[in-house]
Motif scaffolding. Structure first.
Motif, mmCIF file in Angstrom:
data_model
loop_
_atom_site.group_PDB
_atom_site.id
_atom_site.type_symbol
_atom_site.label_atom_id
_atom_site.label_comp_id
_atom_site.label_asym_id
_atom_site.label_seq_id
_atom_site.Cartn_x
_atom_site.Cartn_y
_atom_site.Cartn_z
ATOM 1 N N PHE A 1 0.816 -1.206 0.000
ATOM 2 C CA PHE A 1 0.000 0.000 0.000
ATOM 3 C C PHE A 1 0.855 1.264 0.000
ATOM 4 O O PHE A 1 0.455 2.287 -0.558
ATOM 5 C CB PHE A 1 -0.979 -0.017 1.181
ATOM 6 C CG PHE A 1 -2.241 -0.786 0.887
ATOM 7 C CD1 PHE A 1 -3.369 -0.131 0.422
ATOM 8 C CD2 PHE A 1 -2.291 -2.164 1.036
ATOM 9 C CE1 PHE A 1 -4.525 -0.834 0.119
ATOM 10 C CE2 PHE A 1 -3.443 -2.870 0.742
ATOM 11 C CZ PHE A 1 -4.578 -2.210 0.279
ATOM 12 N N GLU A 2 2.038 1.202 0.613
ATOM 13 C CA GLU A 2 2.947 2.337 0.539
ATOM 14 C C GLU A 2 3.407 2.541 -0.906
ATOM 15 O O GLU A 2 3.467 3.670 -1.403
ATOM 16 C CB GLU A 2 4.160 2.111 1.448
ATOM 17 C CG GLU A 2 3.884 2.296 2.924
ATOM 18 C CD GLU A 2 3.570 3.740 3.280
ATOM 19 O OE1 GLU A 2 4.116 4.664 2.629
ATOM 20 O OE2 GLU A 2 2.767 3.960 4.208
ATOM 21 N N ASN A 3 3.740 1.444 -1.566
ATOM 22 C CA ASN A 3 4.176 1.537 -2.966
ATOM 23 C C ASN A 3 3.044 2.053 -3.853
ATOM 24 O O ASN A 3 3.281 2.847 -4.777
ATOM 25 C CB ASN A 3 4.644 0.173 -3.464
ATOM 26 C CG ASN A 3 5.967 -0.251 -2.860
ATOM 27 O OD1 ASN A 3 6.767 0.591 -2.459
ATOM 28 N ND2 ASN A 3 6.204 -1.552 -2.761
ATOM 29 N N ALA A 4 1.826 1.600 -3.591
ATOM 30 C CA ALA A 4 0.680 2.050 -4.379
ATOM 31 C C ALA A 4 0.449 3.548 -4.186
ATOM 32 O O ALA A 4 0.107 4.270 -5.132
ATOM 33 C CB ALA A 4 -0.567 1.270 -3.985
ATOM 34 N N ALA B 1 -5.243 3.950 7.417
ATOM 35 C CA ALA B 1 -5.886 5.264 7.524
ATOM 36 C C ALA B 1 -5.069 6.339 6.815
ATOM 37 O O ALA B 1 -5.619 7.210 6.127
ATOM 38 C CB ALA B 1 -6.099 5.626 8.990
ATOM 39 N N LYS B 2 -3.750 6.273 6.960
ATOM 40 C CA LYS B 2 -2.880 7.290 6.369
ATOM 41 C C LYS B 2 -2.907 7.243 4.852
ATOM 42 O O LYS B 2 -3.064 8.280 4.199
ATOM 43 C CB LYS B 2 -1.446 7.100 6.868
ATOM 44 C CG LYS B 2 -0.443 8.083 6.268
ATOM 45 C CD LYS B 2 0.943 7.907 6.853
ATOM 46 C CE LYS B 2 1.620 6.625 6.411
ATOM 47 N NZ LYS B 2 2.024 6.682 4.971
ATOM 48 N N VAL B 3 -2.747 6.061 4.273
ATOM 49 C CA VAL B 3 -2.666 5.991 2.808
ATOM 50 C C VAL B 3 -4.022 6.285 2.168
ATOM 51 O O VAL B 3 -4.084 6.865 1.079
ATOM 52 C CB VAL B 3 -2.114 4.616 2.332
ATOM 53 C CG1 VAL B 3 -0.689 4.432 2.797
ATOM 54 C CG2 VAL B 3 -3.000 3.455 2.783
ATOM 55 N N VAL B 4 -5.114 5.905 2.835
ATOM 56 C CA VAL B 4 -6.441 6.237 2.308
ATOM 57 C C VAL B 4 -6.643 7.746 2.342
ATOM 58 O O VAL B 4 -7.202 8.341 1.409
ATOM 59 C CB VAL B 4 -7.542 5.508 3.103
ATOM 60 C CG1 VAL B 4 -8.925 6.050 2.733
ATOM 61 C CG2 VAL B 4 -7.493 4.009 2.838
ATOM 62 N N ALA B 5 -6.185 8.388 3.428
ATOM 63 C CA ALA B 5 -6.291 9.848 3.526
ATOM 64 C C ALA B 5 -5.501 10.521 2.410
ATOM 65 O O ALA B 5 -5.973 11.486 1.782
ATOM 66 C CB ALA B 5 -5.794 10.308 4.891
ATOM 67 N N ARG C 1 5.260 13.798 0.258
ATOM 68 C CA ARG C 1 4.017 13.224 0.776
ATOM 69 C C ARG C 1 3.197 14.336 1.426
ATOM 70 O O ARG C 1 3.740 15.256 2.048
ATOM 71 C CB ARG C 1 4.310 12.121 1.799
ATOM 72 C CG ARG C 1 5.180 10.988 1.296
ATOM 73 C CD ARG C 1 4.476 10.116 0.283
ATOM 74 N NE ARG C 1 3.492 9.244 0.877
ATOM 75 C CZ ARG C 1 3.731 7.985 1.271
ATOM 76 N NH1 ARG C 1 4.959 7.484 1.162
ATOM 77 N NH2 ARG C 1 2.765 7.233 1.765
ATOM 78 N N PHE C 2 1.884 14.250 1.299
ATOM 79 C CA PHE C 2 0.996 15.251 1.885
ATOM 80 C C PHE C 2 1.011 15.183 3.409
ATOM 81 O O PHE C 2 1.081 14.103 3.992
ATOM 82 C CB PHE C 2 -0.432 15.036 1.418
ATOM 83 C CG PHE C 2 -0.748 15.636 0.074
ATOM 84 C CD1 PHE C 2 0.131 16.489 -0.551
ATOM 85 C CD2 PHE C 2 -1.943 15.347 -0.561
ATOM 86 C CE1 PHE C 2 -0.156 17.051 -1.785
ATOM 87 C CE2 PHE C 2 -2.258 15.901 -1.793
ATOM 88 C CZ PHE C 2 -1.359 16.758 -2.405
ATOM 89 N N ASN C 3 0.896 16.353 4.029
ATOM 90 C CA ASN C 3 0.657 16.439 5.464
ATOM 91 C C ASN C 3 -0.543 17.361 5.674
ATOM 92 O O ASN C 3 -1.188 17.785 4.712
ATOM 93 C CB ASN C 3 1.899 16.953 6.209
ATOM 94 C CG ASN C 3 2.359 18.308 5.671
ATOM 95 O OD1 ASN C 3 1.621 19.015 4.981
ATOM 96 N ND2 ASN C 3 3.593 18.682 5.982
#
Length: 283
Positions: A45-48, A136-140, A216-218
């Motif tokens: 999921f990180e790679n995606a 939760a993080k990657v979906v966000a 990466r977004f914050n």
């Protein structure tokens, strides 16, 4: 009788051969992962997620292209740049407003943005059966990138909500929330399009981290996008409130030039290093 037995034997061989051929055709690729195999682990999921961000590098989006993309097309169209009459003619079509809805300067941006949206939707759908620690993080992040893609499209292919009295009821964009390349979604109104952009950004804010590595977004990045969406919608106080949530300090006057020369990150909220330190790109 022998002829009948012979015909049955031949028919059996033919059917068996067809079945075998079908089995050979239905093979899992050996040089790449099928979608169902690519979304399993935390690392997957990180790679995606990185794959969604990578779409931003597309020339017609934020990667830079002679056809024009988000890096320069808005300024060229708005006459914020001076066209060099004796130059090589880059961006001439955009500068003179000689393009059509299907011409290269805008069709590339349209396709690239929806490609990013498709990737974001794929991750969101695959996360339904995923319980990893980074879910939760990657979906966000995917929702924030989906909102960014739609906002970029809306800024070119629809009226601004504050553009005219009838803008909110006019044709907006197709807000795609399914990873299905065969769909032909209807265009929403401008008001509906921006409402969905805001919804995605507000949902992303719940789980997006306050700080994140470069590229990466914050929360600051998402609040900045949310403030801009509210600004386009004419919701001034909401725009101010979202902007006030941004904690990154404004670049001091003496370092602004350094930001444009890429030697300073003062005041920069989000960036992607295309040539990070230590990367050898010598051919």
């Amino acid at each position: 009788m022998k002829k009948i037995i012979y015909k049955i034997a031949v028919l059996t061989l033919i059917i068996g051969g067809l079945t075998s051929c079908e089995g050979e055709l239905e093979q899992i690729p050996f040089d790449e992962l099928a979608t169902d195999q690519a979304y399993i682990t935390v690392s997957d999921f990180e790679n995606a997620t990185r794959g969604i961000y990578s779409t931003l590098f597309t020339g017609s989006l934020y990667g830079g292209s002679d056809a024009g993309g988000m890096l320069d097309a808005p300024d060229v169209l708005a006459d914020n740049v001076t066209f060099a009459q004796k130059g090589r003619g880059s961006r001439r079509t955009l500068h003179n407003w000689q393009y059509s809805a299907s011409s290269e300067p805008l069709s590339g941006l349209y396709q690239s943005a929806y490609r990013m949206i498709f990737r974001a939707n794929t991750l969101i759908e695959k996360s339904a059966d995923f319980d990893g620690s980074n879910k939760a993080k990657v979906v966000a992040e995917a929702k924030a990138l989906r909102a960014l893609g739609h906002m970029d499209i809306a800024s070119f292919f629809a009226k601004m909500p504050t553009q005219s009295a009838d803008a909110n009821g006019s044709l907006g964009i197709a807000y795609v929330t399914k990873a299905d390349y065969t769909i032909e979604p209807a265009r929403l109104t401008v008001a509906e399009s921006y409402d969905m952009i805001v919804t995605d950004l507000k949902e992303a804010l719940v789980d997006i981290p306050a700080s994140a590595p470069a590229g990466r977004f914050n929360k600051d990045a998402v609040n900045t996008l949310l403030s801009r969406a509210y600004l386009y919608m004419g919701q001034w106080q909401n725009s101010i409130d979202a902007a006030n949530e941004v904690t990154t300090s404004i670049a001091p006057r003496n370092t602004v030039v350094g930001v444009w020369e890429d030697v300073s990150k003062d005041g920069v909220i989000f960036w992607i290093d295309v040539d990070p330190p230590g990367l050898d790109i010598t051919p």
